[in-house]
Design a protein around this motif. Structure first.
Motif, short mmCIF file in Angstrom:
data_model
loop_
_atom_site.label_atom_id
_atom_site.label_comp_id
_atom_site.label_asym_id
_atom_site.label_seq_id
_atom_site.Cartn_x
_atom_site.Cartn_y
_atom_site.Cartn_z
N GLY A 31 0.83 -1.21 0.00
CA GLY A 31 0.00 0.00 0.00
C GLY A 31 0.86 1.25 0.00
N GLY A 32 0.78 2.02 -1.09
CA GLY A 32 1.56 3.25 -1.21
C GLY A 32 0.69 4.46 -0.94
N GLY A 33 0.06 4.49 0.24
CA GLY A 33 -0.80 5.61 0.61
C GLY A 33 -0.13 6.52 1.62
N THR A 34 -0.94 7.14 2.44
CA THR A 34 -0.49 8.12 3.43
C THR A 34 0.64 7.55 4.29
OG1 THR A 34 -2.84 8.70 3.51
CG2 THR A 34 -1.39 9.75 5.13
N GLY A 71 -2.69 7.34 -1.79
CA GLY A 71 -3.84 6.84 -1.03
C GLY A 71 -4.85 7.92 -0.73
N SER A 72 -5.45 7.85 0.43
CA SER A 72 -6.52 8.77 0.78
C SER A 72 -6.00 10.19 1.03
CB SER A 72 -7.29 8.26 1.99
OG SER A 72 -7.89 7.01 1.66
N SER A 73 -4.69 10.36 1.25
CA SER A 73 -4.18 11.73 1.39
C SER A 73 -4.31 12.48 0.07
CB SER A 73 -2.72 11.74 1.87
OG SER A 73 -1.83 11.31 0.86
N GLY A 89 -9.02 6.56 -1.31
CA GLY A 89 -8.08 6.85 -2.39
C GLY A 89 -7.46 5.56 -2.90
N ASN A 90 -7.54 5.38 -4.22
CA ASN A 90 -6.93 4.22 -4.86
C ASN A 90 -5.88 4.77 -5.82
OD1 ASN A 90 -6.37 1.82 -6.20
ND2 ASN A 90 -8.28 1.81 -7.36
N MET A 91 -4.75 5.16 -5.26
CA MET A 91 -3.71 5.83 -6.06
C MET A 91 -2.42 5.87 -5.25
SD MET A 91 -4.36 9.88 -5.48
CE MET A 91 -6.11 10.06 -5.36
N GLN A 117 -6.71 -11.26 6.41
CA GLN A 117 -7.61 -12.42 6.42
C GLN A 117 -7.32 -13.36 5.25
OE1 GLN A 117 -11.70 -11.05 6.79
NE2 GLN A 117 -11.36 -10.21 8.84
N ARG A 118 -7.06 -12.79 4.07
CA ARG A 118 -6.71 -13.65 2.92
C ARG A 118 -5.43 -14.43 3.17
NH1 ARG A 118 -6.41 -9.08 -1.51
NH2 ARG A 118 -8.56 -8.80 -2.12
N SER A 119 -4.58 -13.87 4.02
CA SER A 119 -3.30 -14.52 4.32
C SER A 119 -3.43 -15.58 5.40
CB SER A 119 -2.28 -13.47 4.78
OG SER A 119 -2.27 -12.38 3.90
C1 LIG Z 1 -12.92 11.43 0.97
C2 LIG Z 1 -12.05 11.50 2.19
C3 LIG Z 1 -11.93 12.70 2.89
C4 LIG Z 1 -11.13 12.77 4.03
N1 LIG Z 1 -10.92 13.98 4.63
C5 LIG Z 1 -10.00 14.09 5.61
C6 LIG Z 1 -9.60 15.35 6.10
O1 LIG Z 1 -10.02 16.40 5.62
N2 LIG Z 1 -8.70 15.39 7.12
C7 LIG Z 1 -8.18 14.24 7.67
O2 LIG Z 1 -7.41 14.34 8.61
N3 LIG Z 1 -8.53 13.04 7.20
C8 LIG Z 1 -9.39 12.94 6.16
N4 LIG Z 1 -9.66 11.71 5.62
C9 LIG Z 1 -9.04 10.51 6.22
C10 LIG Z 1 -7.56 10.34 5.91
O3 LIG Z 1 -7.29 10.74 4.60
C11 LIG Z 1 -7.19 8.87 6.13
O4 LIG Z 1 -7.46 8.54 7.47
C12 LIG Z 1 -5.72 8.55 5.85
O5 LIG Z 1 -5.31 9.09 4.62
C13 LIG Z 1 -5.52 7.04 5.86
O6 LIG Z 1 -4.18 6.72 5.59
P1 LIG Z 1 -3.73 5.18 5.45
O7 LIG Z 1 -2.29 5.18 5.20
O8 LIG Z 1 -4.25 4.42 6.61
O9 LIG Z 1 -4.53 4.64 4.18
P2 LIG Z 1 -4.53 5.20 2.61
O10 LIG Z 1 -3.89 6.53 2.60
O11 LIG Z 1 -5.90 5.07 2.17
O12 LIG Z 1 -3.57 4.21 1.90
C14 LIG Z 1 -3.87 2.86 1.62
C15 LIG Z 1 -3.27 2.52 0.26
O13 LIG Z 1 -3.24 1.11 0.09
C16 LIG Z 1 -3.61 0.80 -1.23
N5 LIG Z 1 -4.11 -0.59 -1.27
C17 LIG Z 1 -5.29 -1.07 -0.84
N6 LIG Z 1 -5.35 -2.40 -1.05
C18 LIG Z 1 -4.17 -2.76 -1.60
C19 LIG Z 1 -3.63 -4.02 -2.05
N7 LIG Z 1 -4.33 -5.15 -1.97
N8 LIG Z 1 -2.38 -4.02 -2.59
C20 LIG Z 1 -1.66 -2.87 -2.70
N9 LIG Z 1 -2.13 -1.67 -2.31
C21 LIG Z 1 -3.37 -1.62 -1.75
C22 LIG Z 1 -4.65 1.84 -1.56
O14 LIG Z 1 -4.83 1.98 -2.96
C23 LIG Z 1 -4.09 3.07 -0.89
O15 LIG Z 1 -3.24 3.80 -1.76
C24 LIG Z 1 -10.47 11.61 4.48
C25 LIG Z 1 -10.57 10.41 3.78
C26 LIG Z 1 -11.34 10.35 2.64
C27 LIG Z 1 -11.41 9.05 1.89
#
Ligand SMILES: Cc1cc2nc3c(=O)[nH]c(=O)nc-3n(C[C@H](O)[C@H](O)[C@H](O)COP(=O)(O)OP(=O)(O)OC[C@H]3O[C@@H](n4cnc5c(N)ncnc54)[C@H](O)[C@@H]3O)c2cc1C
Ligand SMILES: *[C@@H]1O[C@H](CO)[C@@H](O)[C@H](O)[C@H]1NC(C)=O
Ligand SMILES: *[C@@H]1O[C@H](CO)[C@@H](O)[C@H](O)[C@H]1NC(C)=O
Ligand SMILES: *[C@@H]1O[C@H](CO)[C@@H](O)[C@H](O)[C@H]1NC(C)=O
Ligand SMILES: *[C@@H]1O[C@H](CO)[C@@H](O)[C@H](O)[C@H]1NC(C)=O
Ligand SMILES: *[C@@H]1O[C@H](CO)[C@@H](O)[C@H](O)[C@H]1NC(C)=O
Length: 613
Positions: free
Chosen positions: A44-47, A117-119, A112-114, A310-312
């Motif tokens: 997962g390359g998100g936040t 991620g959700s950031s 966020g699917n990018m 769970q899949r693991s």
């Molecule tokens: C619409 C929206 C508005 C929000 N507004 C705010 C805000 O204003 N202020 C605030 O503080 N928070 C806000 N949030 C919440 C905040 O953005 C999230 O809590 C935070 O970004 C989560 O970070 P994370 O690293 O846990 O997950 P994410 O940043 O979601 O990263 C997870 C990553 O894993 C990837 N992934 C998933 N499954 C797989 C897989 N099987 N294999 C490989 N990669 C995979 C996803 O594509 C994604 O890139 C908002 C969220 C959303 C969706």
């Protein structure tokens, strides 16, 4: 979400010219370019994933591979006014199961699917919540624990994770924006800064808070207390572009030891002899394995992390069995303790000048467009606003907060969980509710967020301490291909309902028992026919949305006997070489928006990993 006609309008009304982003860092596009093994593989390359990858690769001898399911975002999606959540077509979009306590409605779940991620799609609101929220995380493990996840233990990481820029001096003077840089740092490439414009319509909204008893005006949003306060936006101070994990922790980090592969969903983590050895991908029709010599770090976010575990074969045996997956580690907490901040859909009034005027007032609109195109200033530099009431229950209901706290303490908490909840998970819930009952008595714990944006007067309140807990599990019929089964179990706890009724009554007092009354507030929801407490309570199932897009808690950092999934080093119980580093580890949501907390968790995770804790 708050997203809106306005934002859609702004997004389509004029084209911006943005230099194409170059994503200068190392990208892997074919499996043949991969190293035979990496020290760390991040799922997962998100936040959180990109934050940890950036920190670990500061050591040139450490190799890291990030595997991200989504693709690189279009740079147009990173403008503050552009609300990527509505513009990107390829976000995850799921529906919850019908919600028993919410008239059987289903609710959308957007993520966020990018890369980023959700950031990359969030509302860019920074907010940390209350110091006591984090102290409660620490207390779940008892006192004197070696790894400190209390406010004191996290504050250095809050500072490290974001660079703070003060508000423009003219705005700070005009709107009395207070801030205290001692709660902030300046070393991260993820920025928090301010728009160059605020609507004069905020004045009466702010004054109204001053007319009510027991409301504090806090010196800084990062101070960990409750009250009315200004908070910055996740954006850079000059171009007023979204500042997020991609441009903060990837695009400009050019290191040969930091690899990232986009468009690559991970199927599962591979375990051997009780230890994680690698991950399995699906490329076209075959599967492909990538090895990690040190650790696998799961950062797929609170919705997908439990799915991957769970899949693991790591999770509640009952769930795994139903899906035909062999249980390797029976861990009842995986996918449980799911929580989000519910929104209470009250709606009152419009005042001027406001964001809606952009649409109807040609000269205001010209000013807005000219300032943005000249130098990225003006109203378009505002994202979702910078000021809210973050109110403790003691301010919301001075007469009832004690009895509500007593009612929560006296409850049989387990009765409000989903049927069949494992006893350890129920014990964890009970421990959390006991902590929450104490928090209900505190003047410094945020229970409701009332966001001020000049359009409606104030946006419908958010309950910042959720009492309901649901679950996210794999689809038993199709664990690898199916969407996660998401059950908020929203509005399941009667004390939550009673607190929401008090928040609604506060929202009315704010509009009708202050000078705002002169502006002729018009309540369209719940509406003038809904009067008594019983009527307000009866309105909730149709008025509440169980999500403010803040999914958390599904791989909670709690003791194993409390249904926890990871310990205080974020290691998954019962598995060697496997940690969870994202928002799923949050045991109970803080009374702020979670993104800053996720960055702080990731920074702390990086230190724990580096020190091999
Ligand atoms: C619409 C929206 C508005 C929000 N507004 C705010 C805000 O204003 N202020 C605030 O503080 N928070 C806000 N949030 C919440 C905040 O953005 C999230 O809590 C935070 O970004 C989560 O970070 P994370 O690293 O846990 O997950 P994410 O940043 O979601 O990263 C997870 C990553 O894993 C990837 N992934 C998933 N499954 C797989 C897989 N099987 N294999 C490989 N990669 C995979 C996803 O594509 C994604 O890139 C908002 C969220 C959303 C969706
Ligand atoms: C929700 O669905 C259940 C099961 O189908 C049904 O028994 C119940 O009456 C429904 N509730 C509402 C409010 O429609
Ligand atoms: C994958 O399998 C499908 C159906 O079996 C087939 O049509 C397709 O050509 C295969 N793709 C590759 C890249 O082999
Ligand atoms: C930005 O441009 C607007 C419109 O041309 C102008 O009024 C304003 O002074 C400029 N501001 C800055 C900070 O350059
Ligand atoms: C203000 O709130 C309204 C109603 O929720 C929303 O439509 C609008 O987009 C918001 N404005 C801003 C600038 O966020
Ligand atoms: C209040 O708002 C509703 C819905 O927009 C509208 O029908 C009604 O006329 C308004 N009432 C007043 C007094 O403005």
């Amino acid at each position: 979400m708050l997203a809106s006609a306005l934002l859609a309008f702004v997004a389509t009304s004029h084209a911006f010219s943005i230099p194409p982003s170059t994503y200068r860092a190392r990208q892997i596009t074919k499996t043949s370019q991969l190293l035979p093994a990496y020290d760390y593989v991040i799922v997962g390359g998100g936040t959180s994933g990109l934050t940890v990858a950036d920190r670990l690769t500061e050591n040139p001898h450490t190799t890291v591979l990030v595997l991200e399911a989504g693709s690189f975002p279009n740079p147009d999606d990173v403008l503050p006014v552009s609300d990527g959540g509505t513009r990107r077509q390829d976000n995850y979009l799921y529906q919850s199961v019908p919600q028993t306590h919410l008239n059987n409605q289903s609710f959308y779940v957007i993520l966020g699917n990018m890369v980023g991620g959700s950031s990359g799609i969030n509302g860019m609101m920074t907010a940390r919540g209350s110091a006591e929220d984090y102290d409660r995380w620490g207390e779940l493990f008892g006192r004197g624990s070696k790894h400190d996840w209390s406010w004191k233990g996290l504050l250095p990481y809050f500072k490290k994770s974001i660079s703070f820029f003060p508000p423009p001096a003219d705005l700070a003077n005009r709107f009395h924006i207070k801030y205290d840089t001692s709660y902030w740092g300046k070393s991260s490439a993820v920025d928090a800064s301010w728009p160059s414009y605020q609507y004069p319509g905020l004045d009466p909204l702010l004054s109204a808070f001053k007319e009510l008893p027991d409301i504090e005006f806090t010196a800084d949003s990062g101070a960990g207390s409750a009250g009315v306060y200004w908070f910055p936006t996740f954006m850079d101070p000059v171009k007023h572009e979204r500042s997020y994990a991609t441009n903060g922790h990837y695009s400009n980090v050019i290191r040969p030891n930091y690899h990232l592969m986009a468009d690559t969903p991970v199927r599962r983590v591979l375990l051997k002899d009780g230890g994680a050895t690698g991950v399995e991908l699906k490329t076209d029709n075959s599967t492909f394995t990538i090895k990690a010599t040190k650790e696998i770090l799961v950062a797929a976010g609170a919705v997908h992390t439990p799915q991957i575990l769970q899949r693991s074969g790591i999770g509640p045996q009952k769930v795994l069995k139903a899906a035909g997956i062999k249980t390797l580690v029976d861990l009842p907490g995986v996918g449980q303790n799911f929580q989000d901040h519910p929104e209470i859909g009250a709606e009152i009034t419009r005042i001027h000048p406001n964001a809606h005027d952009l649409e109807i007032d040609a000269s205001f609109r010209k000013f807005a467009e000219d300032s943005w195109s000249a130098n990225r200033t003006g109203p378009y530099s505002i994202a979702f606003g910078n000021i809210a009431g973050w109110l403790p229950l003691t301010s919301i209901t001075p007469s009832r907060y004690r009895s509500l706290s007593t009612a929560l303490s006296a409850q049989n908490h387990a009765a409000y969980l989903l049927p069949g909840t494992h006893p350890t998970v129920a014990a964890g819930y009970s421990a959390q509710m006991r902590g929450l009952a104490k928090a209900m008595l505190s003047r410094d714990v945020v229970f409701a967020r009332i966001l001020l944006n000049a359009t409606t007067g104030a946006v419908g309140p958010v309950l910042n301490q959720p009492f309901s807990r649901g679950s996210i599990n794999i689809d038993p019929a199709d664990p690898f291909g199916g969407a996660p089964v998401i059950d908020f179990n929203g509005l399941s706890n009667p004390v939550e309902r009673a607190v929401m009724v008090e928040i609604l009554k506060f929202f009315r007092r704010y509009h009708y028992e202050t000078s705002l009354k002169k502006l002729a507030p018009n309540e369209t929801a719940p509406g003038p026919a809904v009067v008594t407490d019983a009527q307000l309570d009866a309105w909730l199932p149709s008025g509440v949305t169980p999500s403010d897009w803040h999914a958390a808690g599904t791989a909670a950092m709690m003791p194993l006997e409390l249904g926890g999934v990871v310990d205080q080093t974020l290691r998954v119980y019962g598995v060697k070489g496997l940690r969870v580093i994202d928002g799923s580890v949050i045991p109970s949501l803080p009374g702020g928006n979670p993104c800053h907390a996720v960055y702080a968790i990731a920074e702390k995770a990086a230190d724990l990993i580096r020190s091999n804790a």
